[in-house]
Design a protein around this motif. Structure first.
Motif: not given
Length: 196
Positions: A8-15
Motif C-alpha cells: 500500500q502507499p502508506q507502506e511504500m512511504w514508510a519504507a
C-alpha cells in the motif's frame, strides 16, 4: 503488506522514510500519471510538468529526514505537487501571483447512455463547466475524478473544510443554474462522466 499481498502507499512511504528508495520509486510509478494529468491542467507543457514531478520526488529525497508519514499519501503528493508546480510557474513568470488557471474537459462514458445522448450531455456540461471559476473546476475535478474527500480537497486547496463545502455547493449550484437542471441531475451527470 495487506491481505492481498499488494504493498500500500502508506507502506511504500514508510519504507522510503526508513531509507529504502525503492518505496519512493514505487510511489512515483503509482502516481505519476495522476500527478501528470493534474499538473497538465495548470500548464499544458508536458516537459515542464514532467520536470516538476521529478523535482518533487528529488525534493522528497533531499528532505527525507524532515518528512513524516501522512494520513493519506495520495493527498500529500497532490498538495505538495500543486504547491511546487505553482511556485515553479510563478518563478518562470508563467503565472502571476493572483492567477490560478485550472482547465479540464469532460467526456461522458459511452457505456452509460446512447452515443447521441452522451454527446449532448458532454457538450452541455462542458459549456457549463467553462463558466465556472478555475477554483470551482479544480474542486469538481478533485472530487469527481480523483475521488478525494472534502477534507482532502480542503488540504489541497488550502481552504477550511467549511469553505470547501461552500465552494463545492456553489460550484454545483452554478452548474445547476447554467445547465438548467436540478442538483441531482448535475451530480448524476458528473458521476457519469470521466475527465481526460
Amino acid at each position: 503488506m495487506n491481505d492481498s499481498g499488494m504493498e500500500q502507499p502508506q507502506e511504500m512511504w514508510a519504507a522510503f522514510l526508513k531509507g529504502d528508495d525503492s518505496g519512493l520509486e514505487k510511489l512515483y510509478q503509482l502516481y505519476f500519471d495522476q500527478l501528470y494529468a493534474y499538473g497538465f491542467r495548470y500548464c499544458a507543457d508536458a516537459v515542464f510538468v514532467e520536470d516538476a514531478i521529478q523535482d518533487l520526488f528529488i525534493k522528497f529525497i533531499n528532505t527525507r529526514h524532515k518528512l513524516t508519514l501522512p494520513v493519506s499519501v495520495k493527498n500529500y503528493l497532490f498538495r505538495s505537487f500543486k504547491n511546487l508546480l505553482i511556485d515553479k510557474l510563478r518563478a518562470e513568470k508563467r503565472l502571476s501571483a493572483n492567477d490560478s488557471p485550472f482547465e479540464f474537459t469532460l467526456a461522458v462514458d459511452d457505456t452509460v447512455m446512447e452515443k447521441e445522448q452522451a454527446m449532448l450531455l458532454q457538450q452541455k456540461l462542458q459549456k457549463a463547466m467553462e463558466q465556472l471559476t478555475a477554483r470551482q473546476r479544480e474542486a469538481i475535478y478533485l472530487r469527481f475524478y480523483e475521488n478525494f474527500s472534502y477534507q482532502e480537497i480542503s488540504s489541497i486547496l488550502d481552504l477550511s473544510p467549511k469553505a470547501t463545502y461552500k465552494l463545492m455547493a456553489r460550484s454545483i449550484e452554478a452548474l445547476r443554474v447554467i445547465y438548467k437542471a436540478g442538483a441531482a441531475i448535475i451530480l448524476w451527470a458528473l458521476q457519469a462522466s470521466f475527465l481526460f
